[in-house]
Design a protein around this motif. Sequence first.
Motif, PDB file in Angstrom:
ATOM      1  N   LYS A 121      69.846  40.482  50.676  1.00 50.67           N
ATOM      2  CA  LYS A 121      69.082  41.609  50.157  1.00 50.67           C
ATOM      3  C   LYS A 121      69.087  42.799  51.132  1.00 50.67           C
ATOM      4  N   ILE A 122      69.111  42.508  52.427  1.00 54.83           N
ATOM      5  CA  ILE A 122      69.191  43.598  53.407  1.00 54.83           C
ATOM      6  C   ILE A 122      70.518  44.329  53.260  1.00 54.83           C
ATOM      7  N   LEU A 123      71.602  43.572  53.156  1.00 52.80           N
ATOM      8  CA  LEU A 123      72.927  44.179  53.007  1.00 52.80           C
ATOM      9  C   LEU A 123      73.042  44.948  51.700  1.00 52.80           C
ATOM     10  N   GLN A 124      72.495  44.383  50.632  1.00 57.44           N
ATOM     11  CA  GLN A 124      72.563  45.061  49.337  1.00 57.44           C
ATOM     12  C   GLN A 124      71.783  46.365  49.356  1.00 57.44           C
ATOM     13  N   ALA A 125      70.695  46.404  50.113  1.00 52.65           N
ATOM     14  CA  ALA A 125      69.898  47.628  50.209  1.00 52.65           C
ATOM     15  C   ALA A 125      70.681  48.760  50.852  1.00 52.65           C
ATOM     16  N   THR A 126      71.686  48.420  51.642  1.00 53.13           N
ATOM     17  CA  THR A 126      72.528  49.438  52.275  1.00 53.13           C
ATOM     18  C   THR A 126      73.725  49.815  51.405  1.00 53.13           C
ATOM     19  N   GLY A 127      73.809  49.238  50.202  1.00 57.13           N
ATOM     20  CA  GLY A 127      74.916  49.531  49.301  1.00 57.13           C
ATOM     21  C   GLY A 127      76.071  48.563  49.396  1.00 57.13           C
ATOM     22  N   ASN A 128      75.934  47.523  50.223  1.00 57.25           N
ATOM     23  CA  ASN A 128      77.002  46.538  50.408  1.00 57.25           C
ATOM     24  C   ASN A 128      76.795  45.391  49.424  1.00 57.25           C
ATOM     25  N   MET A 129      77.563  45.389  48.335  1.00 59.90           N
ATOM     26  CA  MET A 129      77.428  44.362  47.300  1.00 59.90           C
ATOM     27  C   MET A 129      78.505  43.279  47.400  1.00 59.90           C
ATOM     28  N   ILE A 130      79.665  43.646  47.892  1.00 61.04           N
ATOM     29  CA  ILE A 130      80.819  42.737  47.863  1.00 61.04           C
ATOM     30  C   ILE A 130      80.665  41.586  48.850  1.00 61.04           C
ATOM     31  N   PHE A 131      80.330  41.887  50.100  1.00 55.89           N
ATOM     32  CA  PHE A 131      80.271  40.841  51.121  1.00 55.89           C
ATOM     33  C   PHE A 131      79.177  39.801  50.866  1.00 55.89           C
ATOM     34  N   PRO A 132      77.980  40.217  50.432  1.00 59.42           N
ATOM     35  CA  PRO A 132      77.000  39.190  50.083  1.00 59.42           C
ATOM     36  C   PRO A 132      77.497  38.268  48.966  1.00 59.42           C
ATOM     37  N   MET A 133      78.233  38.833  48.002  1.00 57.06           N
ATOM     38  CA  MET A 133      78.783  38.012  46.927  1.00 57.06           C
ATOM     39  C   MET A 133      79.787  37.005  47.473  1.00 57.06           C
ATOM     40  N   ILE A 134      80.613  37.445  48.428  1.00 55.84           N
ATOM     41  CA  ILE A 134      81.605  36.549  49.035  1.00 55.84           C
ATOM     42  C   ILE A 134      80.907  35.400  49.754  1.00 55.84           C
ATOM     43  N   CYS A 135      79.827  35.714  50.452  1.00 55.55           N
ATOM     44  CA  CYS A 135      79.068  34.671  51.160  1.00 55.55           C
ATOM     45  C   CYS A 135      78.508  33.647  50.183  1.00 55.55           C
ATOM     46  N   SER A 136      77.955  34.134  49.082  1.00 58.83           N
ATOM     47  CA  SER A 136      77.384  33.231  48.075  1.00 58.83           C
ATOM     48  C   SER A 136      78.460  32.348  47.456  1.00 58.83           C
ATOM     49  N   SER A 176      77.074  29.628  53.858  1.00 57.32           N
ATOM     50  CA  SER A 176      76.773  30.958  53.326  1.00 57.32           C
ATOM     51  C   SER A 176      75.934  31.764  54.308  1.00 57.32           C
ATOM     52  N   MET A 177      74.941  31.119  54.923  1.00 59.81           N
ATOM     53  CA  MET A 177      74.084  31.805  55.884  1.00 59.81           C
ATOM     54  C   MET A 177      74.870  32.271  57.100  1.00 59.81           C
ATOM     55  N   CYS A 178      75.718  31.399  57.632  1.00 60.94           N
ATOM     56  CA  CYS A 178      76.495  31.753  58.832  1.00 60.94           C
ATOM     57  C   CYS A 178      77.369  32.971  58.588  1.00 60.94           C
ATOM     58  N   MET A 179      78.043  33.000  57.451  1.00 60.80           N
ATOM     59  CA  MET A 179      78.873  34.159  57.126  1.00 60.80           C
ATOM     60  C   MET A 179      78.021  35.412  57.008  1.00 60.80           C
ATOM     61  N   GLY A 180      76.830  35.273  56.427  1.00 60.34           N
ATOM     62  CA  GLY A 180      75.945  36.419  56.282  1.00 60.34           C
ATOM     63  C   GLY A 180      75.476  36.970  57.617  1.00 60.34           C
ATOM     64  N   GLN A 181      75.212  36.064  58.579  1.00 56.20           N
ATOM     65  CA  GLN A 181      74.749  36.529  59.896  1.00 56.20           C
ATOM     66  C   GLN A 181      75.836  37.312  60.630  1.00 56.20           C
ATOM     67  N   ILE A 182      77.056  36.877  60.478  1.00 51.72           N
ATOM     68  CA  ILE A 182      78.176  37.601  61.108  1.00 51.72           C
ATOM     69  C   ILE A 182      78.260  39.015  60.551  1.00 51.72           C
ATOM     70  N   LEU A 183      78.136  39.133  59.228  1.00 46.37           N
ATOM     71  CA  LEU A 183      78.210  40.450  58.591  1.00 46.37           C
ATOM     72  C   LEU A 183      77.021  41.320  58.975  1.00 46.37           C
ATOM     73  N   LEU A 184      75.828  40.700  59.062  1.00 46.91           N
ATOM     74  CA  LEU A 184      74.620  41.473  59.344  1.00 46.91           C
ATOM     75  C   LEU A 184      74.573  41.979  60.774  1.00 46.91           C
ATOM     76  N   PHE A 185      74.912  41.095  61.732  1.00 47.79           N
ATOM     77  CA  PHE A 185      74.740  41.458  63.138  1.00 47.79           C
ATOM     78  C   PHE A 185      76.002  42.049  63.777  1.00 47.79           C
ATOM     79  N   LYS A 186      77.147  41.812  63.183  1.00 47.53           N
ATOM     80  CA  LYS A 186      78.385  42.344  63.741  1.00 47.53           C
ATOM     81  C   LYS A 186      78.923  43.551  62.987  1.00 47.53           C
TER      82      LYS A 186
END
Length: 424
Positions: A121-136, A176-186
Amino acid sequence: MWSTVFFVSQISEQALSAVTYVFPVQMLIISVSVGTGVGINSLISRRLGAQRYEEANLAANHGYRLSFFNWAFFALIGIFFSGPMMNLMSDTSYIIESGISYMRIVTIGSLFMMVQVTTEKILQATGNMIFPMICSIAGAVTNIILDPLLIFGIGPFPEMGVPGAAVATVVGQFISMCMGQILLFKGNHPVHVKLAGWKMQGRILKDIYAVGIPAMLMQAMGSVMQFGMNIILGGINETAVAVLGVYGRLQSFIFMPVFGLNQGVLPIMGFNYGANDRKRLMETYKKGFIIAFCIMAVGFAIFQIFPDELLSIFNSQGSREMEEIGIPALRTISICFLPASFGIMTSSIFQATAHGFMSLWGSLIRQLIGILPIAYILAAISGLDLVWYSFPLAEIIGSAYFIIALRHIYKTDIKRMDIVSQQS
């Protein structure tokens, strides 16, 4: 969850019943995580739109920390209440033992999903829809692959049965969580999460849950309904509980396109409401309803014509009792598809026109207030012969509410849009 139901059903009806008894808890976990996430997403989006970046960061910080608090709550429920809940639901030792193991694993392991949903939801709020979908998708694929390996002990994997399905679910959420953390913090985002060095503020929590609680309640209704239906059906026949679990997975394939359509028309209706364009608002609503009705009509026809084939997907043991209960159940419950199309689409116009509580009341009637009392009464009158009619009857009652509410909103709010438009 679809793959879990499919592979667990290959073990036995009792295994499927055990998992079905725990589904309301899993649905409640999803409700809390998604509801909180929606509130976080809304607050971050609004703060970014206002270019108040520090407040957007603070909202993300709160959301990330809230995911740990929410996890701790459900972990404690799993540790201390799995046994009492399963003993309340069933008196079959295999179902009780399997259900306890399954529930404890998914609740204690729910941290991964809580964090992932918040990250998404944090990533989606910034307009990033694709990467969260990939993680899921990565998490879902992992779950599907591990389900048969851990349930049946294929290759080097141990045969774990029902608990194996829970482990597969948790591992998928972990990936899914691990991939999300990489995208969020990196990754490079306008929002930056800070784990420590700040204090939680009541104002931020209020802003998050002002939006999050209604969303949470909407999500949680299905959990409460399933919990209540499990108790009612379990008191009659535990095979009926398995049938309800099968129906829940099958109907999702019909309802998901309609919910997707709902999400598509909602911003269009909201935009036209804001622009005081009554004609386009109602045109969008009408077209959305027609499409939703057509989708539901196709689903209704499939359930009426092919109930045996649908049931056989999850009835690998060829249980005659499951067929005898399941075939009429699927045909009866699917009657609700047609009025549900009206309820879902009318709920969306309520949300688009800022009448969210009218939408909430409609959902309460459709999914909770209507079904459970009717099911209890019908079960007392005629057992399983009539209890399945609680679903279509609740939808009909919900439709009556939506007709009355829609007419009220149209007269008091929507109709005035022409006057406002002419004045401007």
